[in-house]
Design a protein around this motif. Structure first.
Motif, PDB file in Angstrom:
ATOM      1  N   VAL A  30       5.069   1.148  13.557  1.00 39.58           N
ATOM      2  CA  VAL A  30       4.701   1.791  12.289  1.00 39.58           C
ATOM      3  C   VAL A  30       3.405   1.179  11.758  1.00 39.58           C
ATOM      4  CG1 VAL A  30       5.350   2.039   9.861  1.00 39.58           C
ATOM      5  CG2 VAL A  30       7.032   2.503  11.651  1.00 39.58           C
ATOM      6  N   ARG A  31       3.288  -0.143  11.885  1.00 38.15           N
ATOM      7  CA  ARG A  31       2.074  -0.813  11.411  1.00 38.15           C
ATOM      8  C   ARG A  31       0.855  -0.346  12.195  1.00 38.15           C
ATOM      9  NH1 ARG A  31       3.851  -5.321  11.731  1.00 38.15           N
ATOM     10  NH2 ARG A  31       2.723  -6.610  13.227  1.00 38.15           N
ATOM     11  N   ILE A  32       1.010  -0.153  13.489  1.00 31.64           N
ATOM     12  CA  ILE A  32      -0.105   0.340  14.313  1.00 31.64           C
ATOM     13  C   ILE A  32      -0.510   1.744  13.875  1.00 31.64           C
ATOM     14  CG2 ILE A  32      -0.744   1.070  16.643  1.00 31.64           C
ATOM     15  CD1 ILE A  32       0.929  -1.263  17.714  1.00 31.64           C
ATOM     16  N   VAL A  33       0.480   2.590  13.581  1.00 34.50           N
ATOM     17  CA  VAL A  33       0.198   3.960  13.131  1.00 34.50           C
ATOM     18  C   VAL A  33      -0.485   3.955  11.760  1.00 34.50           C
ATOM     19  CG1 VAL A  33       1.268   6.136  12.417  1.00 34.50           C
ATOM     20  CG2 VAL A  33       2.068   4.971  14.482  1.00 34.50           C
ATOM     21  N   MET A  34      -0.173   2.963  10.933  1.00 33.66           N
ATOM     22  CA  MET A  34      -0.756   2.897   9.593  1.00 33.66           C
ATOM     23  C   MET A  34      -2.242   2.528   9.613  1.00 33.66           C
ATOM     24  SD  MET A  34       2.388   1.030   7.559  1.00 33.66           S
ATOM     25  CE  MET A  34       1.822   1.270   5.871  1.00 33.66           C
ATOM     26  N   VAL A  35      -2.714   1.931  10.705  1.00 29.32           N
ATOM     27  CA  VAL A  35      -4.126   1.526  10.780  1.00 29.32           C
ATOM     28  C   VAL A  35      -5.065   2.731  10.678  1.00 29.32           C
ATOM     29  CG1 VAL A  35      -5.895   0.431  12.201  1.00 29.32           C
ATOM     30  CG2 VAL A  35      -3.631  -0.610  12.016  1.00 29.32           C
ATOM     31  N   PRO A  36      -4.909   3.784  11.510  1.00 25.18           N
ATOM     32  CA  PRO A  36      -5.799   4.949  11.346  1.00 25.18           C
ATOM     33  C   PRO A  36      -5.612   5.652  10.007  1.00 25.18           C
ATOM     34  CG  PRO A  36      -4.089   5.392  12.984  1.00 25.18           C
ATOM     35  CD  PRO A  36      -4.033   3.942  12.695  1.00 25.18           C
ATOM     36  N   LEU A  37      -4.394   5.662   9.473  1.00 23.96           N
ATOM     37  CA  LEU A  37      -4.163   6.262   8.161  1.00 23.96           C
ATOM     38  C   LEU A  37      -4.955   5.504   7.095  1.00 23.96           C
ATOM     39  CD1 LEU A  37      -2.720   8.117   6.164  1.00 23.96           C
ATOM     40  CD2 LEU A  37      -0.783   6.514   6.179  1.00 23.96           C
ATOM     41  N   ALA A  53      -5.559   3.552   0.032  1.00 22.56           N
ATOM     42  CA  ALA A  53      -5.844   2.725   1.202  1.00 22.56           C
ATOM     43  C   ALA A  53      -5.362   1.298   0.975  1.00 22.56           C
ATOM     44  CB  ALA A  53      -7.349   2.735   1.498  1.00 22.56           C
ATOM     45  N   ALA A  54      -5.554   0.792  -0.246  1.00 20.96           N
ATOM     46  CA  ALA A  54      -5.079  -0.559  -0.586  1.00 20.96           C
ATOM     47  C   ALA A  54      -3.558  -0.627  -0.498  1.00 20.96           C
ATOM     48  CB  ALA A  54      -5.552  -0.946  -1.986  1.00 20.96           C
ATOM     49  N   VAL A  55      -2.892   0.428  -0.954  1.00 20.40           N
ATOM     50  CA  VAL A  55      -1.429   0.471  -0.892  1.00 20.40           C
ATOM     51  C   VAL A  55      -0.952   0.469   0.556  1.00 20.40           C
ATOM     52  CG1 VAL A  55       0.610   1.897  -1.374  1.00 20.40           C
ATOM     53  CG2 VAL A  55      -1.174   1.635  -3.129  1.00 20.40           C
ATOM     54  N   VAL A  56      -1.579   1.283   1.398  1.00 15.33           N
ATOM     55  CA  VAL A  56      -1.207   1.343   2.814  1.00 15.33           C
ATOM     56  C   VAL A  56      -1.448  -0.011   3.480  1.00 15.33           C
ATOM     57  CG1 VAL A  56      -1.802   2.358   5.053  1.00 15.33           C
ATOM     58  CG2 VAL A  56      -1.592   3.816   3.030  1.00 15.33           C
ATOM     59  N   PHE A  57      -2.572  -0.644   3.164  1.00 19.33           N
ATOM     60  CA  PHE A  57      -2.875  -1.961   3.740  1.00 19.33           C
ATOM     61  C   PHE A  57      -1.814  -2.975   3.322  1.00 19.33           C
ATOM     62  CE2 PHE A  57      -4.733  -6.173   3.714  1.00 19.33           C
ATOM     63  CZ  PHE A  57      -5.377  -6.240   4.942  1.00 19.33           C
ATOM     64  N   ALA A  58      -1.448  -2.972   2.046  1.00 17.10           N
ATOM     65  CA  ALA A  58      -0.447  -3.925   1.548  1.00 17.10           C
ATOM     66  C   ALA A  58       0.903  -3.707   2.230  1.00 17.10           C
ATOM     67  CB  ALA A  58      -0.308  -3.789   0.033  1.00 17.10           C
ATOM     68  N   LEU A  59       1.306  -2.460   2.373  1.00 20.92           N
ATOM     69  CA  LEU A  59       2.583  -2.156   3.030  1.00 20.92           C
ATOM     70  C   LEU A  59       2.552  -2.581   4.500  1.00 20.92           C
ATOM     71  CD1 LEU A  59       3.389   1.376   1.548  1.00 20.92           C
ATOM     72  CD2 LEU A  59       4.539  -0.791   1.031  1.00 20.92           C
ATOM     73  N   ALA A  60       1.431  -2.328   5.167  1.00 16.17           N
ATOM     74  CA  ALA A  60       1.310  -2.718   6.566  1.00 16.17           C
ATOM     75  C   ALA A  60       1.378  -4.239   6.705  1.00 16.17           C
ATOM     76  CB  ALA A  60      -0.001  -2.190   7.143  1.00 16.17           C
ATOM     77  N   ALA A  61       0.733  -4.951   5.798  1.00 20.84           N
ATOM     78  CA  ALA A  61       0.770  -6.415   5.832  1.00 20.84           C
ATOM     79  C   ALA A  61       2.189  -6.930   5.600  1.00 20.84           C
ATOM     80  CB  ALA A  61      -0.178  -6.984   4.780  1.00 20.84           C
ATOM     81  N   LEU A  62       2.936  -6.262   4.745  1.00 19.48           N
ATOM     82  CA  LEU A  62       4.319  -6.664   4.489  1.00 19.48           C
ATOM     83  C   LEU A  62       5.198  -6.462   5.724  1.00 19.48           C
ATOM     84  CD1 LEU A  62       4.970  -5.338   0.863  1.00 19.48           C
ATOM     85  CD2 LEU A  62       4.834  -7.729   1.611  1.00 19.48           C
ATOM     86  N   THR A  63       4.940  -5.392   6.484  1.00 14.42           N
ATOM     87  CA  THR A  63       5.749  -5.161   7.691  1.00 14.42           C
ATOM     88  C   THR A  63       5.531  -6.274   8.710  1.00 14.42           C
ATOM     89  OG1 THR A  63       4.077  -3.801   8.828  1.00 14.42           O
ATOM     90  CG2 THR A  63       5.640  -2.659   7.384  1.00 14.42           C
ATOM     91  N   ASP A  64       4.334  -6.907   8.670  1.00 12.21           N
ATOM     92  CA  ASP A  64       4.069  -8.024   9.585  1.00 12.21           C
ATOM     93  C   ASP A  64       5.045  -9.160   9.323  1.00 12.21           C
ATOM     94  OD1 ASP A  64       2.896  -9.839  11.353  1.00 12.21           O
ATOM     95  OD2 ASP A  64       1.466 -10.529   9.850  1.00 12.21           O
ATOM     96  N   LEU A 155     -10.433  -4.206  -1.659  1.00  5.76           N
ATOM     97  CA  LEU A 155     -10.039  -2.799  -1.550  1.00  5.76           C
ATOM     98  C   LEU A 155      -9.758  -2.156  -2.901  1.00  5.76           C
ATOM     99  CD1 LEU A 155      -7.625  -2.867   1.540  1.00  5.76           C
ATOM    100  CD2 LEU A 155      -9.838  -1.720   1.406  1.00  5.76           C
ATOM    101  N   LEU A 156      -9.139  -2.902  -3.788  1.00 12.33           N
ATOM    102  CA  LEU A 156      -8.740  -2.317  -5.068  1.00 12.33           C
ATOM    103  C   LEU A 156      -9.960  -1.963  -5.919  1.00 12.33           C
ATOM    104  CD1 LEU A 156      -5.705  -4.621  -5.862  1.00 12.33           C
ATOM    105  CD2 LEU A 156      -5.623  -2.151  -5.467  1.00 12.33           C
TER     106      LEU A 156
END
Length: 214
Positions: A30-37, A53-64, A155-156
């Motif tokens: 899911v994190r990999i898919v979020m990168v192009p998004l 974009a900031a929200v997507v980045f934060a969510l992706a970082a949390l999945t890590d 980003l914000l």
């Protein structure tokens, strides 16, 4: 001061026979898919899409953080996860750095220094796998946390979210954080190199000793 990365003999702690499509690996994908998004949103250039974009980045970082915790706590460590997780992490961070440099939010020299360090240490750890697995150090984890923090701050769209005076203070704090992150990034990279040299010398000394006893 950085902490030396721990080393584990090659072959130690191999993952158990667990399903490939477990919750930890799914989160990694899911994190990999979020990168192009994330990239598409940031490239739109509007305040709203930058915020998303900031929200997507934060969510992706949390999945890590989450997928690593789940893999360790539930015994879901797989060879696929070991390979895909760092790829997902670096894809997210390096994509953000390049795009922020492209829009003028981050100096290119910062992006180049971090990219060279990240890719260089990745290659180093790959070649060192024959002798020992170089686990992530505490300094390396601090580096990652600092990178995520300053990227989020960049980003914000603060000018649209807070008064001008507050935005100016945030910009100063962000600039200081960027320089701190670069320093930690370089120091931890040098620490990995020093550790690799010590491992190589120890292995060579052991090989010489073994040969001399024949």
């Amino acid at each position: 001061m950085t902490t030396n990365p721990q080393t584990v003999p090659t072959g130690a702690g191999e993952p158990a026979d667990v399903p490939l499509w477990n919750i930890a690996n799914v989160l990694t994908m899911v994190r990999i898919v979020m990168v192009p998004l994330f990239a598409v949103l940031l490239l739109q250039g509007t305040t709203a899409t930058r915020l998303w974009a900031a929200v997507v980045f934060a969510l992706a970082a949390l999945t890590d953080k989450l997928d690593g915790h789940l893999a360790r706590s539930r015994g879901l460590v797989t060879n696929f996860g070991k390979l895909a997780d760092p790829i997902a992490d670096k894809a997210l961070v390096l994509t953000a750095l390049v795009l922020l440099s492209l829009d003028g939010s981050l100096p290119w020299w910062v992006t180049i220094v971090i990219i060279v360090r990240e890719l260089g240490i990745t290659v180093l750890r790959f070649f060192m796998k024959r002798r020992a697995v170089m686990a992530a150090s505490k300094g390396g984890k601090l580096k990652t946390t600092l990178q995520v923090a300053f990227i989020l701050l960049l980003l914000l769209p603060w000018a649209a979210l807070v008064p001008t005076g507050v935005a100016d203070v945030i910009n100063v704090v962000t600039e200081v954080l960027v320089y701190l992150t670069v320093a930690v990034t370089v120091l931890t990279g040098l620490d990995y190199v020093a550790q690799a040299v010590r491992i190589a010398r120890t292995a060579d000394a052991a090989g010489t000793g073994t040969g001399a006893g024949r």
